[in-house]
Design an enzyme around this catalytic site. Structure first.
Site, PDB file in Angstrom:
ATOM      1  CG  HIS A 233      -1.833  -1.173   1.307  1.00 46.50           C
ATOM      2  ND1 HIS A 233      -2.904  -1.351   0.458  1.00 46.50           N
ATOM      3  CD2 HIS A 233      -1.825  -2.249   2.136  1.00 46.50           C
ATOM      4  CE1 HIS A 233      -3.543  -2.478   0.771  1.00 46.50           C
ATOM      5  NE2 HIS A 233      -2.905  -3.050   1.776  1.00 46.50           N
TER       6      HIS A 233
HETATM    7  O1  RIB Z   1      -4.732   0.594   4.402  1.00 42.34           O
HETATM    8  C1  RIB Z   1      -3.336   0.465   4.336  1.00 42.34           C
HETATM    9  C2  RIB Z   1      -2.657   1.500   5.176  1.00 42.34           C
HETATM   10  O2  RIB Z   1      -2.937   1.250   6.550  1.00 42.34           O
HETATM   11  C3  RIB Z   1      -1.126   1.476   5.060  1.00 42.34           C
HETATM   12  O3  RIB Z   1      -0.625   2.762   5.268  1.00 42.34           O
HETATM   13  C4  RIB Z   1      -0.713   0.577   6.190  1.00 42.34           C
HETATM   14  O4  RIB Z   1       0.612   0.862   6.661  1.00 42.34           O
HETATM   15  C5  RIB Z   1      -1.709   0.960   7.240  1.00 42.34           C
HETATM   16  O5  RIB Z   1      -1.238   2.139   7.863  1.00 42.34           O
END
Ligand code: RIB
Ligand code: CA
Length: 304
Positions: A233
């Site tokens: 992500h």
């Molecule tokens: O939804 C994914 C996000 O949430 C990313 O930033 C992961 O590190 C968590 O913080």
């Protein structure tokens, strides 16, 4: 000329990969890291950020930020990242310290002293960014743009319709999205596609010591699996800065729901302009996955 950036983060195993890319991409100049409560407590996210910078002997200042969302109780994602927030690798003890000022002052001072407006990158809940805009509104003029990992035009990953970074602090996100800042949103629409393949993951220990360390962390990361692939992500926010051509963006009106009993933390992405509101966010809706994978391999090979 590398692009100066300030990174607000909640390490976090995918944050660790994003920090590696921010440090070793020739396109970027990581000037400051600020930490926020998100994946785990801010004490743990700060410790994790310091451990990573010590691992790379990187001379980047760290300032600790918010310990709770603006209004809501803190929640975490230890089920994804482990209790420490960065489970799996035996980082050595060190004496590295944070700056003796909080994240807000560190960002404000960095912006004031910058010769040109600076790019902010936020890959955790937006609490620090909202507080900065509330407490130091004049800083807005020194922010070139805000690039976030967060939100979704479709389903969520923390609530049925809420992505974690937004759903942890919907009030902060609502304030940021309505701020008038130029915002690029790398949400789940692209980050769920940003999957590192099992073959690449298996090759990491042989790449370099960074690959070995990330492989150890990835083995404990629960956004996918080592055998089916892992969703990176946060790397998407860094990838957009280094390789924007890999992304398809659309200017959209985006509102953040803060009232709904079941929908608070939802990013309402008005892709078809139903509300006839001016676009306030550039929303990433598609990703060149093979191009992303090639970039990740390239940038991690530049690490020690
Ligand atoms: O939804 C994914 C996000 O949430 C990313 O930033 C992961 O590190 C968590 O913080
Ligand atoms: Ca994160």
């Amino acid at each position: 000329m590398p692009l100066p950036i300030i990174l607000d983060t909640d390490p976090g195993i995918d944050d660790a990969a994003a920090i590696a890319a921010a440090l070793f991409s020739p396109a970027l100049d990581l000037q400051l890291i600020t930490t926020v409560a998100g994946n785990v407590s801010v004490e743990k996210t700060t410790r994790n950020a310091l451990q990573l910078l010590h691992f790379w002997q990187a001379d980047v200042p760290v300032a600790q930020g918010a310990s709770t969302p603006l209004l809501r109780p803190a929640r975490d994602a230890a089920y994804v990242h482990g209790e420490s927030g960065m489970e799996g690798y035996p980082f050595v003890e060190h004496r590295r310290q944070t700056l003796d000022k909080p994240a807000l002052l560190a960002i404000r001072d960095a912006l004031i002293n910058a010769p040109e407006p600076v790019t902010l990158v936020a890959i955790g809940p937006l609490t620090n960014i909202a507080l900065l805009l509330i407490q130091y509104p004049a800083c807005r003029e020194k922010i070139r743009r805000l690039v976030i990992m967060g939100g979704s035009a479709g389903r969520g990953n923390f609530t049925p319709t809420g992505e974690f970074n937004i759903a942890i602090d919907p009030e902060a996100a609502a304030r940021v999205f309505a701020s008038g800042l130029e915002i690029v949103m790398c949400g789940l629409d692209v980050t769920n596609k940003a999957v590192l393949a099992p073959e690449f993951l298996a090759s990491l220990p042989g790449l370099n010591r960074t690959g070995k360390m990330l492989h150890a962390l990835f083995s404990h990361y629960r956004s996918g699996s080592m055998s089916t692939g892992l969703r990176m992500h946060d790397l998407c926010a860094i990838a957009w800065l280094a390789r924007p051509e890999l992304f398809t963006l659309k200017p959209c009106f985006v509102a953040v729901e803060t009232e709904g009993r079941w929908t608070a933390g939802t990013t309402v992405v008005d892709i078809d302009g139903r509300y006839e509101q001016p676009a306030n966010v550039q929303v990433a809706l598609d990703l060149d996955v093979e191009g992303f994978r090639g970039w990740v391999a390239e940038v991690l090979a530049l690490a020690p």
